[in-house]
Design an enzyme around this catalytic site. Sequence first.
Site, PDB file in Angstrom:
ATOM      1  N   ASP A  19       0.842  -1.046  -0.035  1.00 39.04           N
ATOM      2  CA  ASP A  19      -0.121  -0.225  -0.017  1.00 39.04           C
ATOM      3  C   ASP A  19       0.777   1.338  -0.127  1.00 39.04           C
ATOM      4  O   ASP A  19       2.042   1.165   0.186  1.00 39.04           O
ATOM      5  CB  ASP A  19      -0.754  -0.130   1.060  1.00 39.04           C
ATOM      6  CG  ASP A  19      -0.333  -0.183   2.669  1.00 39.04           C
ATOM      7  OD1 ASP A  19       0.948   0.392   2.794  1.00 39.04           O
ATOM      8  OD2 ASP A  19      -1.002  -0.581   3.455  1.00 39.04           O
ATOM      9  N   ASP A  20       0.382   2.444  -0.063  1.00 30.88           N
ATOM     10  CA  ASP A  20       1.195   3.626  -0.059  1.00 30.88           C
ATOM     11  C   ASP A  20       2.034   3.830   0.996  1.00 30.88           C
ATOM     12  O   ASP A  20       3.327   4.181   0.933  1.00 30.88           O
ATOM     13  CB  ASP A  20       0.033   4.928   0.104  1.00 30.88           C
ATOM     14  CG  ASP A  20      -0.603   4.996  -1.115  1.00 30.88           C
ATOM     15  OD1 ASP A  20      -0.063   4.530  -2.268  1.00 30.88           O
ATOM     16  OD2 ASP A  20      -1.540   5.627  -1.308  1.00 30.88           O
TER      17      ASP A  20
END
Length: 91
Positions: free
Chosen positions: A48-49
């Site tokens: 994810d980010d």
Amino acid sequence: MSALHRATRCPPNSNVVQMVRLIVGRHLEVPTLSILPQSRFFKDLGADDLDSVELVMVAEEAFDIEITDEEAEKIETVQDMVHVVEVKICP
């Protein structure tokens, strides 16, 4: 060929690929053998980010380099990260 993928002077047997795979595998808890150069961090490896930011930070520490925000934004695959590292350590 983009600047991200320009040739480096790293020896062909350098362990950058193996080290990046180990870093990614440990951080994302993915078996190292399943991490391929073309593996995409988000789609294939489940990052994810936050993971992407942390992976850049771990790579910077492991290789004693600095990866700019612009470079980090272009890293989509394991091979992209390998190229960024190689450009920094084998100019």
